[in-house]
Design an enzyme around this catalytic site. Structure first.
Site, PDB file in Angstrom:
ATOM      1  N   ASP A   8       0.965  -1.282   0.050  1.00  0.00           N
ATOM      2  CA  ASP A   8       0.055  -0.014  -0.059  1.00  0.00           C
ATOM      3  C   ASP A   8       0.931   1.348  -0.016  1.00  0.00           C
ATOM      4  O   ASP A   8       1.979   1.279   0.348  1.00  0.00           O
ATOM      5  CB  ASP A   8      -0.788  -0.002   1.337  1.00  0.00           C
ATOM      6  CG  ASP A   8      -1.407   1.354   1.501  1.00  0.00           C
ATOM      7  OD1 ASP A   8      -2.454   2.028   0.654  1.00  0.00           O
ATOM      8  OD2 ASP A   8      -1.589   1.536   2.735  1.00  0.00           O
ATOM      9  N   ASP A  10      -0.173   5.125   0.915  1.00  0.00           N
ATOM     10  CA  ASP A  10      -0.369   6.319   1.705  1.00  0.00           C
ATOM     11  C   ASP A  10      -0.337   5.636   3.272  1.00  0.00           C
ATOM     12  O   ASP A  10      -1.143   4.542   3.625  1.00  0.00           O
ATOM     13  CB  ASP A  10      -1.574   6.686   1.727  1.00  0.00           C
ATOM     14  CG  ASP A  10      -1.532   7.670   0.436  1.00  0.00           C
ATOM     15  OD1 ASP A  10      -1.185   9.051   0.438  1.00  0.00           O
ATOM     16  OD2 ASP A  10      -1.752   7.366  -0.564  1.00  0.00           O
ATOM     17  N   THR A  42      -2.876   0.836  -4.323  1.00  0.00           N
ATOM     18  CA  THR A  42      -3.174   2.014  -3.571  1.00  0.00           C
ATOM     19  C   THR A  42      -4.615   2.293  -4.011  1.00  0.00           C
ATOM     20  O   THR A  42      -4.997   1.902  -5.035  1.00  0.00           O
ATOM     21  CB  THR A  42      -2.175   2.970  -4.022  1.00  0.00           C
ATOM     22  OG1 THR A  42      -2.485   4.293  -3.745  1.00  0.00           O
ATOM     23  CG2 THR A  42      -2.080   3.082  -5.827  1.00  0.00           C
ATOM     24  N   GLY A  43      -5.081   3.437  -3.081  1.00  0.00           N
ATOM     25  CA  GLY A  43      -6.302   3.727  -3.707  1.00  0.00           C
ATOM     26  C   GLY A  43      -6.114   5.114  -4.554  1.00  0.00           C
ATOM     27  O   GLY A  43      -7.307   5.430  -5.095  1.00  0.00           O
ATOM     28  N   LYS A 213      -8.516  -4.378  -3.752  1.00  0.00           N
ATOM     29  CA  LYS A 213      -6.798  -4.521  -3.760  1.00  0.00           C
ATOM     30  C   LYS A 213      -6.754  -6.015  -3.757  1.00  0.00           C
ATOM     31  O   LYS A 213      -5.775  -6.585  -4.487  1.00  0.00           O
ATOM     32  CB  LYS A 213      -6.247  -3.918  -2.818  1.00  0.00           C
ATOM     33  CG  LYS A 213      -6.355  -2.569  -2.828  1.00  0.00           C
ATOM     34  CD  LYS A 213      -5.180  -2.017  -1.705  1.00  0.00           C
ATOM     35  CE  LYS A 213      -5.275  -0.464  -1.414  1.00  0.00           C
ATOM     36  NZ  LYS A 213      -4.180  -0.079  -0.617  1.00  0.00           N
ATOM     37  N   ASP A 236      -2.271  -0.637   5.972  1.00  0.00           N
ATOM     38  CA  ASP A 236      -2.593   0.431   7.271  1.00  0.00           C
ATOM     39  C   ASP A 236      -4.022   0.556   7.187  1.00  0.00           C
ATOM     40  O   ASP A 236      -4.624   1.335   8.195  1.00  0.00           O
ATOM     41  CB  ASP A 236      -1.832   1.589   7.289  1.00  0.00           C
ATOM     42  CG  ASP A 236      -2.286   2.734   6.458  1.00  0.00           C
ATOM     43  OD1 ASP A 236      -2.802   2.566   5.144  1.00  0.00           O
ATOM     44  OD2 ASP A 236      -2.596   3.685   6.822  1.00  0.00           O
ATOM     45  N   SER A 237      -4.857   0.029   6.368  1.00  0.00           N
ATOM     46  CA  SER A 237      -6.153   0.674   6.283  1.00  0.00           C
ATOM     47  C   SER A 237      -7.266  -0.420   5.892  1.00  0.00           C
ATOM     48  O   SER A 237      -6.768  -1.459   5.396  1.00  0.00           O
ATOM     49  CB  SER A 237      -6.353   1.914   5.674  1.00  0.00           C
ATOM     50  OG  SER A 237      -7.401   2.692   6.136  1.00  0.00           O
ATOM     51  N   ASN A 239      -8.862  -0.642   3.430  1.00  0.00           N
ATOM     52  CA  ASN A 239      -8.986  -0.963   2.227  1.00  0.00           C
ATOM     53  C   ASN A 239      -7.950  -2.046   1.647  1.00  0.00           C
ATOM     54  O   ASN A 239      -7.844  -2.516   0.501  1.00  0.00           O
ATOM     55  CB  ASN A 239      -8.969   0.055   1.030  1.00  0.00           C
ATOM     56  CG  ASN A 239      -7.713   0.934   1.428  1.00  0.00           C
ATOM     57  OD1 ASN A 239      -7.144   0.932   2.526  1.00  0.00           O
ATOM     58  ND2 ASN A 239      -7.501   1.684   0.140  1.00  0.00           N
ATOM     59  N   HIS A 282      11.797  -9.028   7.029  1.00  0.00           N
ATOM     60  CA  HIS A 282      11.331  -9.976   7.907  1.00  0.00           C
ATOM     61  C   HIS A 282      10.742 -11.205   6.947  1.00  0.00           C
ATOM     62  O   HIS A 282      11.102 -12.430   7.162  1.00  0.00           O
ATOM     63  CB  HIS A 282      10.268  -9.515   8.840  1.00  0.00           C
ATOM     64  CG  HIS A 282       9.518 -10.606   9.855  1.00  0.00           C
ATOM     65  ND1 HIS A 282       8.402 -11.231   9.433  1.00  0.00           N
ATOM     66  CD2 HIS A 282       9.845 -11.136  10.970  1.00  0.00           C
ATOM     67  CE1 HIS A 282       8.202 -12.062  10.255  1.00  0.00           C
ATOM     68  NE2 HIS A 282       9.026 -12.005  11.141  1.00  0.00           N
TER      69      HIS A 282
HETATM   70 CA    CA Z   1      -3.168   3.370   3.267  1.00  0.00          CA
END
Ligand code: CA
Length: 286
Positions: A8, A10, A42-43, A213, A236-237, A239, A282
Site C-alpha cells: 500500500d 499512503d 493503492t487507492g 486490492k 494500514d487501512s 481497503n 522479515h
Molecule cells: Ca493506506
C-alpha cells in the site's frame, strides 16, 4: 517459485511527508533482485501513483483506485473496472445535494466539484476552536494531503464527468465532520451495488463491486503466473484487508488502527520508521 509482495502507499510506503525513504527503496530493490514481484496496491489514481514511484526510480506493477485498475511498469493497462454510470450517478447526486467534498477518480483525471475546497475549509473552521492546536495541525495535514494529488479536473457541473465519458474508477468522499461522514456511510451501506470501504480516518470510498486490492492481487498473480506459496501484503487501512485475506503473510503498520492490526498476521514499524523495509526483510528472512 516467484511470489508477490503487494505494498500500500499512503500510511505505508509513504512517510508522513509523502516520501518514500531510502530504506524502503533499498528493501524493494533487494526483493526484486531476489526475483520477487513487488507491486503497489493503492487507492490513488494510476497517473498519481506512477509519478510518485518514478520520482524515486522504481519500476513496478501498479494496482490503483483500490484494485479498479492494474498497469504494467511501462504503463500498459491490464485491468480496468469502472463503476456503472447508473449507480455512480445516484451516489454523486446525493453527495451534491448534501454538499460533501468528493473526488471521482477517472481514467483521465480526478474530477471534483469546484466548490469542494470551500466545504472542507468550512468544516475545518468549525473545528478550529474545538480542537487543540496539535489536533488541528493534524487536520490541516490531512487537508493538504488530500488536495495535493496530480491530475485534478474542477467541475462547474458534475454532468461534465458523464459528458467527457470518463471511466469512474472510484468515488472518494472526504469529511472532517464525524457525524456527516457517518451519515454518508449509512446512506450507502447495503443500499448501493457499489462496494464501500475506507482508506483513512476521514474518508469513505465507493467503487465497482468486483474491484478490491485483494481481487486485483489475485488477478495479477494469475496473469504473471506467480505460483509461489508464500506471498506478502503490507497495509494500514480498511481497503487493505482484502489483500490480507489472500496472502500467506500480511503485515499491518504500527500506525494502522486496531481493527486492521488484529486482522494481520504480523506487525511492522510505522511509516516514519521504514515499516515496509522492516516487513520485507522479515518476510525475506522467514
Ligand atoms: Ca493506506
Amino acid at each position: 517459485m516467484i511470489t508477490i509482495i503487494a505494498i500500500d502507499m499512503d500510511g505505508t510506503l509513504l512517510n508522513s511527508e509523502n516520501k518514500i525513504s531510502k530504506e524502503n527503496i533499498h528493501a524493494i530493490n533487494k526483493a526484486q533482485e531476489l526475483g520477487y514481484e513487488v507491486v503497489i496496491a493503492t487507492g490513488r489514481a494510476h497517473y498519481d501513483a506512477k509519478k510518485i514511484i518514478e520520482e524515486v526510480g522504481l519500476s513496478l506493477y501498479l494496482i490503483c483506485a483500490n484494485g479498479s485498475t492494474i498497469h504494467s511498469p511501462s504503463g500498459t493497462e491490464i485491468l480496468s473496472n469502472s463503476a456503472p454510470y447508473h449507480e455512480a450517478r445516484e451516489v454523486i447526486e446525493w453527495l451534491e445535494n448534501n454538499k460533501y467534498y468528493y473526488e471521482l477518480i477517472c481514467h483521465q483525471g480526478i474530477y471534483t466539484p469546484n466548490w469542494g475546497k470551500d466545504v472542507l475549509q468550512e468544516e475545518m473552521n468549525q473545528l478550529k476552536d474545538v480542537l487543540t492546536q496539535e489536533d488541528f495541525a493534524e487536520i490541516e495535514h490531512w487537508y493538504e494531503k488530500q488536495l495535493y494529488q496530480s491530475g485534478y479536473v474542477y467541475m462547474d457541473d458534475f454532468e461534465k464527468v458523464f459528458q467527457d465519458e470518463q471511466k469512474i474508477y472510484k468515488i472518494l468522499v472526504f469529511s472532517f465532520n464525524d457525524e456527516k461522514r457517518k451519515k454518508g456511510w449509512d446512506q450507502f451501506e447495503g443500499k448501493t451495488d457499489l462496494s464501500l470501504m475506507y482508506s483513512s480516518p476521514y474518508n469513505f470510498e465507493l467503487q465497482h463491486p468486483k474491484s478490491s486490492k485483494g481481487q486485483a492481487v489475485q488477478y495479477l498473480r494469475k496473469v504473471l503466473n506467480l505460483i509461489g506459496e508464500k506471498s506478502m501484503a503490507i497495509g494500514d487501512s480498511g481497503n487493505d484487508l482484502s489483500m490480507f485475506e489472500i496472502v500467506s503473510d500480511s503485515y499491518a503498520m504500527e500506525n494502522a488502527n486496531d481493527d486492521v492490526k488484529s486482522k494481520a498476521k504480523h506487525l511492522t514499524a510505522n511509516n516514519d520508521a521504514h515499516g515496509v523495509a522492516q516487513a520485507i526483510n522479515h518476510f525475506l528472512n522467514s
